[in-house]
Scaffold this motif. Sequence first.
Motif, PDB file in Angstrom:
ATOM      1  N   PHE A 187     -13.987  17.419  -4.133  1.00  0.00           N
ATOM      2  CA  PHE A 187     -13.601  16.010  -3.983  1.00  0.00           C
ATOM      3  C   PHE A 187     -14.748  15.095  -4.409  1.00  0.00           C
ATOM      4  O   PHE A 187     -15.898  15.290  -4.021  1.00  0.00           O
ATOM      5  N   ASP A 188     -14.422  14.098  -5.188  1.00  0.00           N
ATOM      6  CA  ASP A 188     -15.441  13.169  -5.680  1.00  0.00           C
ATOM      7  C   ASP A 188     -14.910  11.738  -5.639  1.00  0.00           C
ATOM      8  O   ASP A 188     -14.918  11.026  -6.634  1.00  0.00           O
ATOM      9  N   GLY A 189     -14.416  11.338  -4.471  1.00  0.00           N
ATOM     10  CA  GLY A 189     -13.835  10.004  -4.352  1.00  0.00           C
ATOM     11  C   GLY A 189     -14.448   9.231  -3.202  1.00  0.00           C
ATOM     12  O   GLY A 189     -15.558   9.517  -2.759  1.00  0.00           O
ATOM     13  N   LYS A 190     -13.688   8.248  -2.712  1.00  0.00           N
ATOM     14  CA  LYS A 190     -14.147   7.397  -1.620  1.00  0.00           C
ATOM     15  C   LYS A 190     -13.211   7.520  -0.429  1.00  0.00           C
ATOM     16  O   LYS A 190     -12.125   8.094  -0.537  1.00  0.00           O
ATOM     17  N   ARG A 191     -13.631   6.945   0.678  1.00  0.00           N
ATOM     18  CA  ARG A 191     -12.825   7.064   1.897  1.00  0.00           C
ATOM     19  C   ARG A 191     -11.505   6.316   1.797  1.00  0.00           C
ATOM     20  O   ARG A 191     -10.566   6.633   2.521  1.00  0.00           O
TER      21      ARG A 191
END
Length: 488
Positions: free
Chosen positions: A427-431
Amino acid sequence: MCANVFGVLKSLFGKPFDGGKRMDHGGPQQQQQHPMEQQQPYNPQHPAMMRLYEVQKEVASLGPQVCTFSGMQNDRDYKRLERELTRLLLEVDQVDTEGKPELQGARKRAAQEVEGLLRYLEENATHPSRLAIEELSNQARQLVDERVVAPQRGGGVAEINDELVDALQELVLKLTQVKTEGRVPLRKARYRALTRLCAVQDVIEGRTQQQTLSLPLSGDTHEAVHCINQVMVKVSVARSQLVALLMGLSGRDSCAHLSRILTEMQVELDALDVSGNAAIRNYRKQVVEEINGLLKHLDLEGEGDDTRRYDLAQNNSIREIEAVRAHVSHLREGVLRHCVMGDLSFRPKAELQSLLTHLDQVDTAKNPCIREARRRAVVEVQAIITFLDLREALARRQPGPFEHPSHRAVWLVLGSLSDLQAQVLGFDGKRADKNYMILEELLTKQLLTLDAVDPQGDETTKVARKQAVKFAQNILNYLDMKTDEWEY
């Protein structure tokens, strides 16, 4: 430096006001003009334009000061900068353009540049992160004042113990978590606050260690001992004065004054004749080292002015950590790629362990931000190692016919957790992302499933469930760490 304001100030630091014309390496670039403007070419010697040039020079000198100012609105430098910029804005507004479009355009650009600096100054001084830094600094001041400074001023004894050290460490950790968004003023403010608080920690921890020594010596041992004991009393007072200085609780005291006092103590100790007595010589040495330890913290007035201090992207230890993280990222991609293919032969565990050893040797120089950066890199390595270990355990697992149903249920959850951890690793995203919320919800459900497993008295199941719960929590913590947008 303060790149996000340079869009507004592009002409401020690079190009003079040019009456609507832009210069590049190929010569002047003519803009489309009104016929009347072409018939009446702009005169750069016009009094209005000359005044705007003068304003530009003043703004250019104030720009770097604004872009590195790290204080609050009630600071003297803030009020000075605000006053100077407001004065320039009024002067620009009073420039008589005589209705000429070119002069009007130049005046408008000058006003925008000054307004941009005023906005940047105010935004940083009132930024939520700046307010958070100030609030944590105030908490530290209050704590140190109550436990160290006030008792000493009242003629009592400072309350220095492990509880105080732990409370200060908690504030240090909270400061490291304050986000700066890459803004130089916020980075500088956080660094200054951390530097002073870490210095206070060092002084207080040194005092805690000294309390365990069997000192001072008896004055009957040697005539010089009485003098050293008197200096030790002065050092104790100076220590409290230093803590007060570092935390802004010093009143009229200054670093220069305290430095002179400590230097005089050194001279007094150097003049003592302790030859022939090793115990007293060692005693004097310890007191001198104590004084040197205090003196090294008295040069913090300019701390943070050097970009390499507060911009840790230029720090060699951070660069070393980032190099390890880049290697870890490459290994993580390889592990996930082979897992998709069902290939368990790719096990770079030895390489990952060597990276942990490398990280352990990185010099943090007692900088809490570097320590946190290293800790995060360690967690990233450990996450891959635990993932590989669980995958291997699942592949080796051969449940027997008499396996306890609750134990089997725990292993089913571990299988699901392994699949979820693979998604978390990738995973390489934001909350705010949908995938984050889905992963968080699925991991929470696995924890609830484990909570519902009844071991029915089976000790093996109890141990397995406890380990599975810890594993699931570690994955959640790792997901949070990846998405908390922390920065050094």
